[in-house]
Scaffold this motif. Structure first.
Motif, mmCIF file in Angstrom:
data_model
loop_
_atom_site.group_PDB
_atom_site.id
_atom_site.type_symbol
_atom_site.label_atom_id
_atom_site.label_comp_id
_atom_site.label_asym_id
_atom_site.label_seq_id
_atom_site.Cartn_x
_atom_site.Cartn_y
_atom_site.Cartn_z
ATOM 1 N N SER A 6 24.723 16.451 -25.474
ATOM 2 C CA SER A 6 23.952 16.416 -26.727
ATOM 3 C C SER A 6 24.528 17.358 -27.782
ATOM 4 O O SER A 6 24.253 17.222 -28.965
ATOM 5 C CB SER A 6 22.482 16.752 -26.462
ATOM 6 N N CYS A 7 25.339 18.334 -27.390
ATOM 7 C CA CYS A 7 25.940 19.285 -28.338
ATOM 8 C C CYS A 7 27.165 18.661 -29.003
ATOM 9 O O CYS A 7 27.580 19.080 -30.073
ATOM 10 C CB CYS A 7 26.365 20.563 -27.622
ATOM 11 N N CYS A 46 27.573 17.311 -32.913
ATOM 12 C CA CYS A 46 27.822 18.233 -34.034
ATOM 13 C C CYS A 46 28.963 19.217 -33.762
ATOM 14 O O CYS A 46 29.643 19.625 -34.690
ATOM 15 C CB CYS A 46 26.557 19.022 -34.346
ATOM 16 N N HIS A 47 29.129 19.621 -32.515
ATOM 17 C CA HIS A 47 30.172 20.605 -32.177
ATOM 18 C C HIS A 47 31.267 19.906 -31.380
ATOM 19 O O HIS A 47 31.548 20.264 -30.225
ATOM 20 C CB HIS A 47 29.577 21.745 -31.332
ATOM 21 N N ALA A 73 18.563 19.541 -22.496
ATOM 22 C CA ALA A 73 19.327 18.749 -23.454
ATOM 23 C C ALA A 73 20.647 18.267 -22.838
ATOM 24 O O ALA A 73 21.061 17.141 -23.066
ATOM 25 C CB ALA A 73 19.609 19.575 -24.699
ATOM 26 N N GLY A 74 21.283 19.110 -22.050
ATOM 27 C CA GLY A 74 22.578 18.746 -21.468
ATOM 28 C C GLY A 74 23.690 18.957 -22.485
ATOM 29 O O GLY A 74 23.464 18.852 -23.700
HETATM 30 C C1 HEC Z 1 22.345 18.263 -35.047
HETATM 31 C C2 HEC Z 1 23.574 19.018 -34.962
HETATM 32 C C3 HEC Z 1 23.702 20.070 -33.860
HETATM 33 C C4 HEC Z 1 23.537 19.875 -32.504
HETATM 34 C C5 HEC Z 1 23.158 18.602 -31.751
HETATM 35 C C6 HEC Z 1 23.821 21.173 -31.895
HETATM 36 N N1 HEC Z 1 24.149 22.084 -32.848
HETATM 37 FE FE1 HEC Z 1 24.700 24.012 -32.512
HETATM 38 N N2 HEC Z 1 24.832 24.340 -34.527
HETATM 39 C C7 HEC Z 1 24.639 23.379 -35.485
HETATM 40 C C8 HEC Z 1 24.796 23.989 -36.797
HETATM 41 C C9 HEC Z 1 24.681 23.281 -38.142
HETATM 42 C C10 HEC Z 1 25.059 25.355 -36.547
HETATM 43 C C11 HEC Z 1 25.267 26.469 -37.581
HETATM 44 C C12 HEC Z 1 26.571 26.355 -38.258
HETATM 45 C C13 HEC Z 1 27.684 26.862 -37.444
HETATM 46 O O1 HEC Z 1 27.663 28.035 -37.018
HETATM 47 O O2 HEC Z 1 28.653 26.093 -37.207
HETATM 48 C C14 HEC Z 1 25.103 25.530 -35.123
HETATM 49 C C15 HEC Z 1 25.372 26.720 -34.490
HETATM 50 C C16 HEC Z 1 25.468 26.889 -33.126
HETATM 51 C C17 HEC Z 1 25.846 28.114 -32.462
HETATM 52 C C18 HEC Z 1 26.187 29.430 -33.152
HETATM 53 C C19 HEC Z 1 27.623 29.379 -33.527
HETATM 54 C C20 HEC Z 1 28.105 30.703 -34.136
HETATM 55 O O3 HEC Z 1 29.324 30.781 -34.335
HETATM 56 O O4 HEC Z 1 27.297 31.561 -34.410
HETATM 57 C C21 HEC Z 1 25.848 27.879 -31.139
HETATM 58 C C22 HEC Z 1 26.173 28.866 -30.008
HETATM 59 C C23 HEC Z 1 25.459 26.499 -30.950
HETATM 60 N N3 HEC Z 1 25.243 25.946 -32.171
HETATM 61 C C24 HEC Z 1 25.353 25.902 -29.723
HETATM 62 C C25 HEC Z 1 24.883 24.607 -29.541
HETATM 63 C C26 HEC Z 1 24.617 24.034 -28.239
HETATM 64 C C27 HEC Z 1 24.829 24.742 -26.895
HETATM 65 C C28 HEC Z 1 24.166 22.763 -28.459
HETATM 66 C C29 HEC Z 1 23.711 21.734 -27.436
HETATM 67 C C30 HEC Z 1 22.657 22.123 -26.510
HETATM 68 C C31 HEC Z 1 24.147 22.562 -29.904
HETATM 69 N N4 HEC Z 1 24.574 23.708 -30.503
HETATM 70 C C32 HEC Z 1 23.778 21.391 -30.514
HETATM 71 C C33 HEC Z 1 24.375 22.041 -35.281
HETATM 72 C C34 HEC Z 1 24.097 21.462 -34.061
#
Ligand code: HEC
Length: 94
Positions: free
Chosen positions: A39-40, A43-44, A35-36
């Motif tokens: 891509s994160c 949302c983050h 994904a790279g």
């Molecule tokens: C489509 C939106 C989206 C994308 C793209 C996304 N995430 Fe998330 N992620 C979320 C949501 C919603 C949560 C759960 C809510 C939260 O803990 O903020 C989450 C939770 C997490 C958590 C847990 C956080 C915690 O405090 O427990 C991690 C680690 C994480 N994501 C890493 C990643 C990584 C690494 C990527 C890229 C490879 C990624 N995410 C891409 C939406 C996304």
């Protein structure tokens, strides 16, 4: 005794075959399957932006011209650790 020898022999055969499968070159990795970190960012956003300023993120960038801070000019392309060890930056065609 024979059983012990057989175990040693089989262990060596297994070790050798495991060793061969783990010799994937970094060039063979299909990066499109990952994904790279960009891509994160959708949302983050905050975590992604702070992550891109860490030494860990900067260390993992590809060894491309735009990221290398060192000098390739002869005489300036060398870092000497000690009398036995030095690092030299050189451009080579693949
Ligand atoms: C489509 C939106 C989206 C994308 C793209 C996304 N995430 Fe998330 N992620 C979320 C949501 C919603 C949560 C759960 C809510 C939260 O803990 O903020 C989450 C939770 C997490 C958590 C847990 C956080 C915690 O405090 O427990 C991690 C680690 C994480 N994501 C890493 C990643 C990584 C690494 C990527 C890229 C490879 C990624 N995410 C891409 C939406 C996304």
């Amino acid at each position: 005794m024979l059983a012990i020898l057989a175990m040693i022999y089989l262990g060596n055969v297994m070790f050798t075959s495991f060793n061969q499968t783990s010799q994937t070159s970094i060039q063979d990795i299909d990066r499109s399957k990952f994904a790279g970190s960009t891509s994160c960012g959708d949302c983050h956003k905050d975590i992604y932006e702070s992550h891109t300023k860490t030494a860990h993120y900067l260390d993992l960038r590809p060894a491309a011209k735009e990221f290398i801070k060192g000098n390739f000019s002869p005489g300036k392309n060398k870092f000497v650790y000690n009398q036995w060890m030095e690092v030299r930056l050189e451009k080579k065609k693949k």
